[in-house]
Write a protein that holds these residues in place. Sequence first.
Motif, PDB file in Angstrom:
ATOM      1  N   LEU A  52       0.818  -1.207   0.000  1.00 57.06           N
ATOM      2  CA  LEU A  52       0.000   0.000   0.000  1.00 57.06           C
ATOM      3  C   LEU A  52       0.858   1.265   0.000  1.00 57.06           C
ATOM      4  O   LEU A  52       1.819   1.365   0.767  1.00 57.06           O
ATOM      5  N   ASP A  53       0.517   2.218  -0.875  1.00 56.94           N
ATOM      6  CA  ASP A  53       1.135   3.539  -0.807  1.00 56.94           C
ATOM      7  C   ASP A  53       0.462   4.301   0.331  1.00 56.94           C
ATOM      8  O   ASP A  53      -0.766   4.414   0.381  1.00 56.94           O
ATOM      9  N   TYR A  54       1.270   4.819   1.234  1.00 52.98           N
ATOM     10  CA  TYR A  54       0.815   5.481   2.454  1.00 52.98           C
ATOM     11  C   TYR A  54       1.259   6.938   2.397  1.00 52.98           C
ATOM     12  O   TYR A  54       2.445   7.241   2.452  1.00 52.98           O
ATOM     13  N   TYR A  55       0.281   7.827   2.232  1.00 51.42           N
ATOM     14  CA  TYR A  55       0.543   9.257   2.121  1.00 51.42           C
ATOM     15  C   TYR A  55       0.373   9.914   3.492  1.00 51.42           C
ATOM     16  O   TYR A  55      -0.736   9.969   4.023  1.00 51.42           O
ATOM     17  N   TYR A  56       1.479  10.400   4.034  1.00 53.75           N
ATOM     18  CA  TYR A  56       1.489  11.046   5.350  1.00 53.75           C
ATOM     19  C   TYR A  56       1.375  12.552   5.149  1.00 53.75           C
ATOM     20  O   TYR A  56       2.211  13.169   4.480  1.00 53.75           O
ATOM     21  N   LEU A  57       0.341  13.152   5.743  1.00 54.29           N
ATOM     22  CA  LEU A  57       0.116  14.589   5.633  1.00 54.29           C
ATOM     23  C   LEU A  57       0.230  15.227   7.008  1.00 54.29           C
ATOM     24  O   LEU A  57      -0.537  14.879   7.920  1.00 54.29           O
ATOM     25  N   ASP A  58       1.184  16.145   7.161  1.00 54.19           N
ATOM     26  CA  ASP A  58       1.284  16.954   8.377  1.00 54.19           C
ATOM     27  C   ASP A  58       0.227  18.044   8.245  1.00 54.19           C
ATOM     28  O   ASP A  58       0.386  19.000   7.482  1.00 54.19           O
ATOM     29  N   LEU A  59      -0.850  17.868   8.965  1.00 56.15           N
ATOM     30  CA  LEU A  59      -2.008  18.750   8.858  1.00 56.15           C
ATOM     31  C   LEU A  59      -1.673  20.206   9.188  1.00 56.15           C
ATOM     32  O   LEU A  59      -2.179  21.127   8.555  1.00 56.15           O
ATOM     33  N   LEU A  60      -0.811  20.421  10.166  1.00 61.25           N
ATOM     34  CA  LEU A  60      -0.512  21.788  10.579  1.00 61.25           C
ATOM     35  C   LEU A  60       0.302  22.537   9.524  1.00 61.25           C
ATOM     36  O   LEU A  60       0.143  23.741   9.373  1.00 61.25           O
ATOM     37  N   LYS A  61       1.136  21.838   8.788  1.00 60.24           N
ATOM     38  CA  LYS A  61       1.949  22.469   7.743  1.00 60.24           C
ATOM     39  C   LYS A  61       1.217  22.553   6.408  1.00 60.24           C
ATOM     40  O   LYS A  61       1.612  23.321   5.538  1.00 60.24           O
ATOM     41  N   ASN A  62       0.177  21.743   6.239  1.00 58.50           N
ATOM     42  CA  ASN A  62      -0.473  21.618   4.933  1.00 58.50           C
ATOM     43  C   ASN A  62      -1.991  21.687   5.027  1.00 58.50           C
ATOM     44  O   ASN A  62      -2.697  20.863   4.453  1.00 58.50           O
ATOM     45  N   ARG A  63      -2.505  22.671   5.720  1.00 58.11           N
ATOM     46  CA  ARG A  63      -3.943  22.773   5.934  1.00 58.11           C
ATOM     47  C   ARG A  63      -4.711  22.950   4.621  1.00 58.11           C
ATOM     48  O   ARG A  63      -5.776  22.366   4.432  1.00 58.11           O
ATOM     49  N   GLU A  64      -4.165  23.745   3.688  1.00 61.38           N
ATOM     50  CA  GLU A  64      -4.862  23.935   2.413  1.00 61.38           C
ATOM     51  C   GLU A  64      -4.950  22.631   1.629  1.00 61.38           C
ATOM     52  O   GLU A  64      -5.975  22.333   1.013  1.00 61.38           O
ATOM     53  N   LEU A  65      -3.891  21.836   1.672  1.00 60.35           N
ATOM     54  CA  LEU A  65      -3.901  20.540   1.004  1.00 60.35           C
ATOM     55  C   LEU A  65      -4.908  19.611   1.682  1.00 60.35           C
ATOM     56  O   LEU A  65      -5.632  18.878   1.024  1.00 60.35           O
ATOM     57  N   SER A  66      -4.983  19.669   2.999  1.00 55.91           N
ATOM     58  CA  SER A  66      -5.970  18.875   3.734  1.00 55.91           C
ATOM     59  C   SER A  66      -7.382  19.254   3.310  1.00 55.91           C
ATOM     60  O   SER A  66      -8.231  18.387   3.094  1.00 55.91           O
ATOM     61  N   ASN A  67      -7.637  20.548   3.171  1.00 47.69           N
ATOM     62  CA  ASN A  67      -8.955  21.007   2.721  1.00 47.69           C
ATOM     63  C   ASN A  67      -9.262  20.511   1.306  1.00 47.69           C
ATOM     64  O   ASN A  67     -10.397  20.118   1.014  1.00 47.69           O
ATOM     65  N   ALA A  68      -8.256  20.510   0.448  1.00 49.63           N
ATOM     66  CA  ALA A  68      -8.442  20.019  -0.920  1.00 49.63           C
ATOM     67  C   ALA A  68      -8.768  18.527  -0.926  1.00 49.63           C
ATOM     68  O   ALA A  68      -9.575  18.064  -1.737  1.00 49.63           O
ATOM     69  N   ILE A  69      -8.161  17.771  -0.017  1.00 48.15           N
ATOM     70  CA  ILE A  69      -8.441  16.340   0.111  1.00 48.15           C
ATOM     71  C   ILE A  69      -9.902  16.126   0.493  1.00 48.15           C
ATOM     72  O   ILE A  69     -10.592  15.300  -0.098  1.00 48.15           O
ATOM     73  N   THR A  70     -10.374  16.883   1.494  1.00 52.86           N
ATOM     74  CA  THR A  70     -11.767  16.716   1.924  1.00 52.86           C
ATOM     75  C   THR A  70     -12.730  17.044   0.784  1.00 52.86           C
ATOM     76  O   THR A  70     -13.740  16.362   0.611  1.00 52.86           O
ATOM     77  N   ASP A  71     -12.405  18.053  -0.006  1.00 54.27           N
ATOM     78  CA  ASP A  71     -13.263  18.407  -1.142  1.00 54.27           C
ATOM     79  C   ASP A  71     -13.227  17.334  -2.224  1.00 54.27           C
ATOM     80  O   ASP A  71     -14.267  16.911  -2.723  1.00 54.27           O
ATOM     81  N   MET A  72     -12.026  16.885  -2.572  1.00 58.43           N
ATOM     82  CA  MET A  72     -11.877  15.931  -3.675  1.00 58.43           C
ATOM     83  C   MET A  72     -12.539  14.591  -3.379  1.00 58.43           C
ATOM     84  O   MET A  72     -13.158  13.987  -4.243  1.00 58.43           O
TER      85      MET A  72
END
Length: 110
Positions: A52-72
């Motif tokens: 499995l490819d495991y994508y680790y997202l540091d939420l505090l550093k990448n909040r805009e990317l986190s928001n894009a994930i929730t939208d997508m």
Amino acid sequence: MNKIIFDKPEQLQALKSKKGFSLIFKHSTRCPISKMALNRVETDSDLNNTSLDYYYLDLLKNRELSNAITDMFSVIHQSPQVIVVKDGACVMTASHSGIVASKIIESLSL
């Protein structure tokens, strides 16, 4: 698992078009519950023995990317949060104490 640091917006489109399963872990580095959930995922031998490819997202550093994930993937933002993606669609999501390796593995059989 193949750990990938998820910190670039272009990774999101690549993930959306990727075939097969991927795992996103949205981690809040300031939260002890998030740390415990991350530990459960990263130390589970059955899960680690997958390809499995495991994508680790540091939420505090990448909040805009986190928001894009929730939208997508049409999921509600939570932290910590695991999102399992298959062929560009969310097939499982969990947060807090619901983040359990056995549930992730079970979702890989879909």
